[in-house]
Design a protein around this motif. Structure first.
Motif, PDB file in Angstrom:
ATOM      1  N   TYR A   1      -4.288  50.812  33.555  1.00  0.00           N
ATOM      2  CA  TYR A   1      -3.030  51.534  33.708  1.00  0.00           C
ATOM      3  C   TYR A   1      -2.071  51.075  32.627  1.00  0.00           C
ATOM      4  CZ  TYR A   1       1.423  52.959  35.652  1.00  0.00           C
ATOM      5  OH  TYR A   1       2.653  53.516  35.823  1.00  0.00           O
TER       6      TYR A   1
ATOM      7  N   GLN B   1      -0.830  56.280  26.160  1.00  0.00           N
ATOM      8  CA  GLN B   1      -1.293  57.106  25.045  1.00  0.00           C
ATOM      9  C   GLN B   1      -1.603  56.246  23.832  1.00  0.00           C
ATOM     10  OE1 GLN B   1       1.299  60.387  24.284  1.00  0.00           O
ATOM     11  NE2 GLN B   1       0.875  61.325  26.258  1.00  0.00           N
TER      12      GLN B   1
ATOM     13  N   LEU C   1      -4.810  54.591  24.481  1.00  0.00           N
ATOM     14  CA  LEU C   1      -5.888  55.558  24.395  1.00  0.00           C
ATOM     15  C   LEU C   1      -6.280  55.791  22.949  1.00  0.00           C
ATOM     16  CD1 LEU C   1      -7.535  57.746  25.934  1.00  0.00           C
ATOM     17  CD2 LEU C   1      -5.733  59.320  25.331  1.00  0.00           C
ATOM     18  N   ARG C   2      -5.289  55.916  22.126  1.00  0.00           N
ATOM     19  CA  ARG C   2      -5.570  56.163  20.711  1.00  0.00           C
ATOM     20  C   ARG C   2      -6.354  55.003  20.116  1.00  0.00           C
ATOM     21  NH1 ARG C   2      -3.919  59.289  16.868  1.00  0.00           N
ATOM     22  NH2 ARG C   2      -2.463  60.461  18.156  1.00  0.00           N
TER      23      ARG C   2
ATOM     24  N   LEU D   1      -8.252  52.840  21.649  1.00  0.00           N
ATOM     25  CA  LEU D   1      -9.605  52.749  22.200  1.00  0.00           C
ATOM     26  C   LEU D   1     -10.509  53.827  21.619  1.00  0.00           C
ATOM     27  CD1 LEU D   1      -8.934  52.034  25.975  1.00  0.00           C
ATOM     28  CD2 LEU D   1      -9.569  50.428  24.213  1.00  0.00           C
ATOM     29  N   VAL D   2      -9.967  55.029  21.503  1.00  0.00           N
ATOM     30  CA  VAL D   2     -10.792  56.107  20.964  1.00  0.00           C
ATOM     31  C   VAL D   2     -11.143  55.813  19.519  1.00  0.00           C
ATOM     32  CG1 VAL D   2     -10.720  58.528  20.293  1.00  0.00           C
ATOM     33  CG2 VAL D   2      -9.985  57.869  22.544  1.00  0.00           C
TER      34      VAL D   2
ATOM     35  N   GLY E   1     -14.096  53.767  19.284  1.00  0.00           N
ATOM     36  CA  GLY E   1     -15.370  54.337  19.695  1.00  0.00           C
ATOM     37  C   GLY E   1     -15.663  54.267  21.169  1.00  0.00           C
ATOM     38  N   LEU E   2     -14.702  53.883  21.975  1.00  0.00           N
ATOM     39  CA  LEU E   2     -14.962  53.865  23.410  1.00  0.00           C
ATOM     40  C   LEU E   2     -14.835  55.270  23.972  1.00  0.00           C
ATOM     41  CD1 LEU E   2     -13.748  50.821  22.943  1.00  0.00           C
ATOM     42  CD2 LEU E   2     -13.670  50.851  25.380  1.00  0.00           C
ATOM     43  N   SER E   3     -15.634  55.524  25.008  1.00  0.00           N
ATOM     44  CA  SER E   3     -15.563  56.824  25.660  1.00  0.00           C
ATOM     45  C   SER E   3     -14.493  56.753  26.739  1.00  0.00           C
ATOM     46  CB  SER E   3     -16.929  57.133  26.272  1.00  0.00           C
ATOM     47  OG  SER E   3     -16.834  58.236  27.127  1.00  0.00           O
ATOM     48  N   CYS E   4     -13.460  57.559  26.585  1.00  0.00           N
ATOM     49  CA  CYS E   4     -12.282  57.420  27.439  1.00  0.00           C
ATOM     50  C   CYS E   4     -11.975  58.697  28.187  1.00  0.00           C
ATOM     51  CB  CYS E   4     -11.045  57.072  26.614  1.00  0.00           C
ATOM     52  SG  CYS E   4     -11.224  55.607  25.642  1.00  0.00           S
ATOM     53  N   ALA E   5     -11.349  58.532  29.331  1.00  0.00           N
ATOM     54  CA  ALA E   5     -10.725  59.647  30.028  1.00  0.00           C
ATOM     55  C   ALA E   5      -9.255  59.295  30.179  1.00  0.00           C
ATOM     56  CB  ALA E   5     -11.369  59.868  31.387  1.00  0.00           C
ATOM     57  N   TYR E   6      -8.440  60.310  30.264  1.00  0.00           N
ATOM     58  CA  TYR E   6      -6.993  60.067  30.321  1.00  0.00           C
ATOM     59  C   TYR E   6      -6.400  60.952  31.392  1.00  0.00           C
ATOM     60  CZ  TYR E   6      -2.111  60.117  28.847  1.00  0.00           C
ATOM     61  OH  TYR E   6      -0.749  60.027  28.811  1.00  0.00           O
ATOM     62  N   SER E   7      -5.503  60.404  32.179  1.00  0.00           N
ATOM     63  CA  SER E   7      -4.845  61.249  33.159  1.00  0.00           C
ATOM     64  C   SER E   7      -3.492  60.661  33.518  1.00  0.00           C
ATOM     65  CB  SER E   7      -5.689  61.374  34.419  1.00  0.00           C
ATOM     66  OG  SER E   7      -5.459  60.271  35.255  1.00  0.00           O
ATOM     67  N   HIS E   8      -2.745  61.447  34.208  1.00  0.00           N
ATOM     68  CA  HIS E   8      -1.455  61.006  34.726  1.00  0.00           C
ATOM     69  C   HIS E   8      -1.691  60.274  36.037  1.00  0.00           C
ATOM     70  CE1 HIS E   8       2.696  61.399  36.257  1.00  0.00           C
ATOM     71  NE2 HIS E   8       2.993  61.385  34.978  1.00  0.00           N
TER      72      HIS E   8
ATOM     73  N   ILE F   1      -9.595  60.913  40.382  1.00  0.00           N
ATOM     74  CA  ILE F   1     -10.564  60.217  39.534  1.00  0.00           C
ATOM     75  C   ILE F   1     -11.065  58.922  40.161  1.00  0.00           C
ATOM     76  CG2 ILE F   1      -9.804  61.102  37.318  1.00  0.00           C
ATOM     77  CD1 ILE F   1      -8.070  58.716  36.995  1.00  0.00           C
TER      78      ILE F   1
ATOM     79  N   VAL G   1      -0.568  67.321  29.911  1.00  0.00           N
ATOM     80  CA  VAL G   1      -0.591  65.873  30.072  1.00  0.00           C
ATOM     81  C   VAL G   1      -0.596  65.176  28.720  1.00  0.00           C
ATOM     82  CG1 VAL G   1      -1.982  63.963  30.915  1.00  0.00           C
ATOM     83  CG2 VAL G   1      -1.751  66.019  32.269  1.00  0.00           C
TER      84      VAL G   1
ATOM     85  N   PHE H   1      -2.985  64.259  19.440  1.00  0.00           N
ATOM     86  CA  PHE H   1      -4.328  63.750  19.684  1.00  0.00           C
ATOM     87  C   PHE H   1      -5.419  64.670  19.157  1.00  0.00           C
ATOM     88  CE2 PHE H   1      -4.180  59.879  22.076  1.00  0.00           C
ATOM     89  CZ  PHE H   1      -2.844  59.805  22.399  1.00  0.00           C
TER      90      PHE H   1
ATOM     91  N   CYS I   1      -8.346  62.923  17.758  1.00  0.00           N
ATOM     92  CA  CYS I   1      -9.256  62.238  18.668  1.00  0.00           C
ATOM     93  C   CYS I   1     -10.146  63.197  19.420  1.00  0.00           C
ATOM     94  CB  CYS I   1      -8.467  61.426  19.698  1.00  0.00           C
ATOM     95  SG  CYS I   1      -7.428  60.185  18.969  1.00  0.00           S
TER      96      CYS I   1
ATOM     97  N   ILE J   1     -19.360  60.862  21.275  1.00  0.00           N
ATOM     98  CA  ILE J   1     -20.137  59.628  21.327  1.00  0.00           C
ATOM     99  C   ILE J   1     -21.604  59.966  21.133  1.00  0.00           C
ATOM    100  CG2 ILE J   1     -18.457  58.500  22.804  1.00  0.00           C
ATOM    101  CD1 ILE J   1     -20.222  59.067  25.158  1.00  0.00           C
TER     102      ILE J   1
ATOM    103  N   GLN K   1     -15.744  62.355  23.642  1.00  0.00           N
ATOM    104  CA  GLN K   1     -15.293  60.988  23.773  1.00  0.00           C
ATOM    105  C   GLN K   1     -14.008  60.895  24.573  1.00  0.00           C
ATOM    106  OE1 GLN K   1     -14.476  59.060  20.120  1.00  0.00           O
ATOM    107  NE2 GLN K   1     -14.513  57.042  21.026  1.00  0.00           N
ATOM    108  N   LEU K   2     -13.227  61.938  24.494  1.00  0.00           N
ATOM    109  CA  LEU K   2     -11.933  61.904  25.162  1.00  0.00           C
ATOM    110  C   LEU K   2     -11.880  63.022  26.184  1.00  0.00           C
ATOM    111  CD1 LEU K   2      -9.110  60.871  25.493  1.00  0.00           C
ATOM    112  CD2 LEU K   2      -8.415  62.254  23.570  1.00  0.00           C
ATOM    113  N   LEU K   3     -11.701  62.644  27.423  1.00  0.00           N
ATOM    114  CA  LEU K   3     -11.671  63.627  28.496  1.00  0.00           C
ATOM    115  C   LEU K   3     -10.305  63.541  29.152  1.00  0.00           C
ATOM    116  CD1 LEU K   3     -13.233  65.536  30.485  1.00  0.00           C
ATOM    117  CD2 LEU K   3     -13.739  63.493  31.788  1.00  0.00           C
ATOM    118  N   VAL K   4      -9.613  64.647  29.237  1.00  0.00           N
ATOM    119  CA  VAL K   4      -8.281  64.658  29.849  1.00  0.00           C
ATOM    120  C   VAL K   4      -8.375  65.383  31.181  1.00  0.00           C
ATOM    121  CG1 VAL K   4      -5.901  65.358  29.603  1.00  0.00           C
ATOM    122  CG2 VAL K   4      -7.173  64.643  27.607  1.00  0.00           C
ATOM    123  N   VAL K   5      -7.899  64.720  32.205  1.00  0.00           N
ATOM    124  CA  VAL K   5      -8.051  65.244  33.555  1.00  0.00           C
ATOM    125  C   VAL K   5      -6.686  65.702  34.062  1.00  0.00           C
ATOM    126  CG1 VAL K   5      -8.733  64.641  35.886  1.00  0.00           C
ATOM    127  CG2 VAL K   5      -9.957  63.696  33.968  1.00  0.00           C
TER     128      VAL K   5
END
Lengths: 608, 409
Positions: free
Chosen positions: A416, A450, A453-454, A456-457, A460-467, A474, B337, B343, B346, B351, B357-361
């Motif tokens: 977080y 954010q 996230l930038r 990490l991306v 090369g990490l595989s990331c998800a982002y949300s509020h 999730i 969001v 972005f 990105c 991957i 690589q970037l998934l926004v939920v």
């Protein structure tokens, strides 16, 4: 190694190793070629007493006088304070618990002054590994000291990659014997030994006794031979040489105990020894000798040198160099000012830092920082505040090491906001090749996630982002939650960025473990139950404006509406029952153990 | 007259394109459309109710398929079907009454028996089968029931005038019932607001989430009754409707404070009651609300703060949340969001496995289980979540729960 050598060229060690080296040209050449293990730490003044971490720390005597003496022999002394803890943390060595060693040290303070630093560190190591009698240790110490002296010579100040320097130093110490032979240091060593042998003719015999006597004899010897600690060092070296046979085993023992810890120990012990030394020396010494253990001030001698090298300093960041010069020239003075300048220089250096191709972030960055610190020390001895501040930079490494044991392949980790410790953990785990996904949860109004996230991306990490509102959606696929903290209170409550409590609560509802990653200096003896009695309020306009969403403009001119208030909380308190574990530099503890840490370990820190 | 098919298509396209959103608006439009369908449809002379049911069902399927997440559409369709069936059963009851009277006294006993059976059958088909009714009901009554309808038909044949009158009456009754339904939808918040003063007393602190018109009217009604209280409004990202609600409440004179969604846990210890409006109420008492509501409900449960849901009955859905036909959530655009401009670089990364690589939920809704809800305040009163199934039995028929595309048979 090359790096260290290069840094050595940055500032001529001869210049700064004031007092310790000037009278003795011989050690210099010998010192320089070898890997610069010890940064300027040798030059640390005895007044810089790093808070001892454990009781054994206190046993570690005499950092200062020994450093002074050691200077001659190669100041591969671990930098005072700042490096040591991290160093010790790195090597995860057991606490040196050597009262006996301390005793030995006290006795042999003078000899230790000369080579005591080495010896002591040795003894520290030994203390932890085998609590022998001091007699035993003394010889071992001397034996180990001898190789260390050599390495010290090579080490010189401001070795780049201070951390590596430290490690190197340990290794050098342990393997100083073989190194001796390999390098030109051997020649210097031979020279020194010859000197010492001449001086230490009467110093054989019971080592502990000899130590003290040697110290005494060393002093008079010292006076004629060198204005500073050369003779004592040589004396000790000589005696140490006699114990050459003990060295190989000592090497292993040395490896057990980290040099940094010994540093601290050395410091306090050096302090004691210094007192002794003062007493004993007054009779024979003038005022200068009184501060023999301190790096002597050579006004102006280094400045032109260093300035000329400004544009050649590959290894040292320009900001660092600039601050170092300012120290040297006396432009910055005052504990706070120096500390702030140092931290700002570090900040710049770290901002400009990018991990080189083959190296890992944690190790390389810490190595760089250690080299910078040694550079600073060379310019002017660190103050305690700076030492502590530097130590804080290094604690992250331990936390990272603990935390990555909790990351497994296939994990989905949720974090977080943006915590530097958590980011380090994730990047390090990724570098180590672990396969995992990251979910970054963010919230208004700061939207710190954010930036994380930038970064990490980009790595090369595989990331998800949300509020934060989407947590319930999730959370069912998350396996672990890593959170940072601003502070951990004594009732186990975690005080951190607003929203952390919600994350921990939802994770708890879905039976997902929550790990807080937090340095130990953030623990506090305060207690707090809710987020309201103590908090911080941010700018309410930040809530009214939503960046990037022009359609959300309901709250323009909100100040004109008399019944309307906007509340921008910065922190909230997460109850301890939502937290599974806290990862600190002392290890992984449950939230109920926080008051224990606060009580047992915090009182050692002077800056509290 | 009016082209019913055209109206249907128009509403279907509005729903599909999300031109109209929100429970009240969609419910009202659906009810009006179905009213038109009923009034315009050509009904056969025999078995009118079945024909009406088929017609309404047909239209309803299309509407539901246009936007499955708008559960209010399906609710209204099922309500109308229930109205038709209800009217049909009440007609049957009257027919039986009439039949009994016309038969005469010879078979008084049998007729009474039949009558009783008929009424019992009629009642049992309308009401939830209770144990008592099940035991009472005998196969005779069931057949009698069916015979009653056929008798109804035969009666129609025999008494054509009566039949015509009845069919007209039937349609009219259905339409008037649908009008009542529309009226309920439009005025539900008024009915709910009347209950406000019972729940809000002086110096209370209320927390609400996002924006609900019902909640707004609820709070304002209490304010009208001179109760003074404070309101925390959580902004409800990414729609930020909380900002609008706060502005409206402040304009009405309420002490309003806007907080971010992340601060809900911090502030809820200071709050006396959480009042929220929702998107839909499921048959088990769980609610589907704006995203983030589950977090608020968990925090309220942790701090023992009552979590009150205000809802009109048109939001009451006879389906259960684990029903595969019920989409509990809908994904909205990630640009709400995360800004695309910042972005975009990105977004293109892939991957090793080719996954993004970037998934926004960005889900739109949140499901809150019934354990976390303390009270439902509806326009017909206050109820606990465990009572919801009973209301559903009042408003819906079990035959209508599944409205699927039937193959033309």
């Amino acid at each position: 190694m090359e790096a260290r050598r290069a840094s050595r060229t940055v500032s001529d060690p001869k210049v700064r190793h004031v007092g310790f080296f000037t009278p003795d040209p011989n050690p210099h050449p010998g010192r320089t070629p070898l890997a610069s293990d010890a940064p300027v730490s040798n030059a640390l003044s005895p007044v810089m007493i790093p808070p001892p971490r454990q009781p054994s720390d206190r046993t570690a005597a005499v950092p200062v006088p020994e450093t002074g003496q050691r200077r001659q022999t190669g100041a591969d002394q671990v930098p005072v304070g700042s490096y040591n803890p991290s160093e010790s943390l790195l090597s995860s060595s057991p606490l040196p618990s050597s009262p006996s060693s301390r005793v030995g040290l006290v006795d042999g303070e003078f000899s230790e002054e000369s080579g005591g630093w080495l010896r002591r560190s040795e003894s520290e190591k030994y203390a932890s590994s085998l609590p022998d009698t001091m007699v035993e240790r003394a010889p071992e110490n001397s034996a180990s000291a001898a190789p260390r002296l050599e390495s010290k010579k090579s080490v010189e100040v401001t070795g780049k990659g201070g951390k590596a320097v430290l490690e190197e130093q340990n290794e050098v110490q342990s393997s100083s014997k073989p190194l001796k032979e390999k390098t030109t240091k051997a020649e210097r060593r031979a020279l020194q030994e010859a000197q010492r042998a001449a001086k230490a003719s009467g110093k054989e015999g019971n080592k502990s006794a000899a130590v003290s006597q040697g110290a005494a004899s060393v002093k008079p010897v010292k006076q004629p031979s060198q204005k500073k600690d050369g003779p004592p060092v040589s004396v000790s070296v000589v005696s140490f040489d006699k114990k050459g046979g003990d060295r190989p085993p000592e090497k292993e023992r040395k490896k057990d105990v980290p040099a940094p810890r010994m540093q601290f120990d050395d410091k306090s012990r050096v302090q004691k020894a210094k007192k002794h030394a003062v007493v004993k020396q007054t009779e024979a010494r003038n005022r200068v000798e009184l501060f023999r253990h301190l790096p002597q001030y050579e006004h102006g001698t280094q400045l032109p040198d260093l300035e000329s090298k400004f544009f050649q300093l590959d290894p040292v960041h320009p900001a660092i160099y600039k601050v170092g010069l300012q120290y040297l020239a006396g432009d910055i003075s005052g504990g706070n000012a120096r500390c702030i300048a140092m931290l700002q220089a570090f900040k710049e250096a770290i901002e400009d830092y990018s991990t080189p191709q083959e190296k890992t972030l944690a190790r390389d960055l810490t190595a760089k920082i250690s080299s910078y610190v040694s550079f600073f020390i060379e310019c002017r001895p660190l103050s305690i505040s700076m030492g502590n501040a530097i130590r804080f930079l290094k604690t992250h490494k331990v936390i990272v090491r603990h935390a990555i044991t909790k990351i497994r392949d296939g994990d989905v980790l949720l974090t977080y906001g943006s915590s530097c410790v958590v980011e380090m953990i994730l990047l390090y785990a990724h570098e180590m090749g672990k396969q995992f996904r990251v979910v970054v949860v963010d919230s208004r109004p700061k939207l710190e996630g954010q930036a994380l996230l930038r970064r990490l991306v980009a790595k090369g990490l595989s990331c998800a982002y949300s509020h934060i509102n989407a947590l319930s959606y999730i959370m069912h696929e998350v396996t672990k939650v890593f959170l940072g903290a601003a502070s951990v209170l004594s009732n186990g409550t975690v005080y951190s960025r607003v929203g952390t409590a919600s994350v921990a609560m939802v994770a708890n509802a879905f039976h997902v473990p929550v790990l807080i990653c937090c340095e130990a200096y953030k623990f506090h003896e305060r207690v707090q139950l809710d987020s309201i009695c103590s908090n911080e309020l941010g700018d309410p306009d930040a809530i009214a404006k939503v960046p990037g969403r022009t359609d959300v403009n309901y709250l323009n001119n909100w100040a004109n509406k008399e019944n309307l208030q906007l509340l921008n909380l910065m922190y909230d308190a997460t109850p301890a029952d939502y937290i599974s574990m806290i990862v600190t530099d002392y290890g992984m503890i449950p939230p109920t153990s926080v008051p224990v840490i606060v009580r047992e370990y915090r009182r050692d820190h002077v800056f509290l | 007259m009016v082209d019913v098919q055209g109206l249907v298509n128009e509403l279907v396209s509005k729903l599909r394109r999300r031109k109209v959103e929100g429970s009240s608006a969609t419910a009202r439009l659906t009810a009006e459309l179905l009213r038109s369908v009923i009034s315009q449809s050509k009904l056969p002379t025999t078995n009118q109710p079945a024909a009406l049911i088929d017609a309404v069902r047909d239209v309803g399927e299309k509407l539901i398929a246009a936007n499955p997440i708008e559960l209010a559409v399906g609710n209204i369709v099922r309500r109308v079907l229930h109205i038709i069936r209800e009217e049909d059963h009440s007609n049957a009851r009257d027919a039986v009454e009439g039949f009994r009277l016309s038969v005469g006294g010879d078979n008084d006993y049998i007729v009474e028996q039949d009558h009783l059976n008929l009424s019992a059958a009629a009642q049992s088909s309308l009401c939830r089968p209770s144990l008592h009714a099940l035991l009472e009901r005998s196969p005779d009554s069931e057949t009698t029931y069916f015979t009653a309808t056929s008798e109804d038909d035969s009666e129609e044949k025999s008494k054509s005038l009566d039949q015509n009158a009845k069919s007209l009456k039937f349609r009219r009754k259905v339409i008037s019932a649908v009008n009542d339904l529309i009226e309920d939808i439009n005025t539900c918040h008024l009915m709910i607001a009347e209950l406000a003063v019972k729940h809000i007393h002086h110096n209370k602190v209320i927390l609400t989430f996002g924006r609900s018109r019902t909640v707004k009217e609820f709070l304002c009604a209490a304010k009208e009754k001179k109760r003074s209280f404070g309101v925390f409004v959580a902004e409800g990202a990414p729609k930020y409707q909380g900002h609008l609600l706060a502005k409206e409440l402040a304009a009405r004179g309420l002490q309003t404070t806007v907080i971010t969604d992340s601060a809900v846990f911090a502030m809820i210890s200071r709050v006396n009651m959480v009042i929220v409006g929702v998107h839909a109420v499921m048959a088990n008492g769980g609610v589907i609300g704006p995203v983030g509501l589950n977090m608020v409900a968990l925090a309220a449960r942790k701090h023992a703060v009552p979590f009150v849901v205000v809802t009109g009955t048109h939001k009451l859905c006879p389906l259960y949340p684990n029903n595969p036909g019920v989409p509990l959530n809908e994904m909205r655009s990630p640009s709400e969001v995360l800004s695309f401009e910042q972005f975009s670089d990105c977004m293109d990364y892939r991957i090793g496995t080719g996954a993004p690589q970037l998934l926004v939920v960005n889900p739109a809704f949140d499901y809150v289980p019934p354990e976390l809800v303390s009270l439902f305040i509806t326009d017909i009163g206050g109820y606990c979540p465990s009572y919801m199934y009973r209301l559903i039995a009042d408003y819906y028929s079990s035959d209508d729960v599944v409205i699927q595309q039937k193959p033309a048979s």
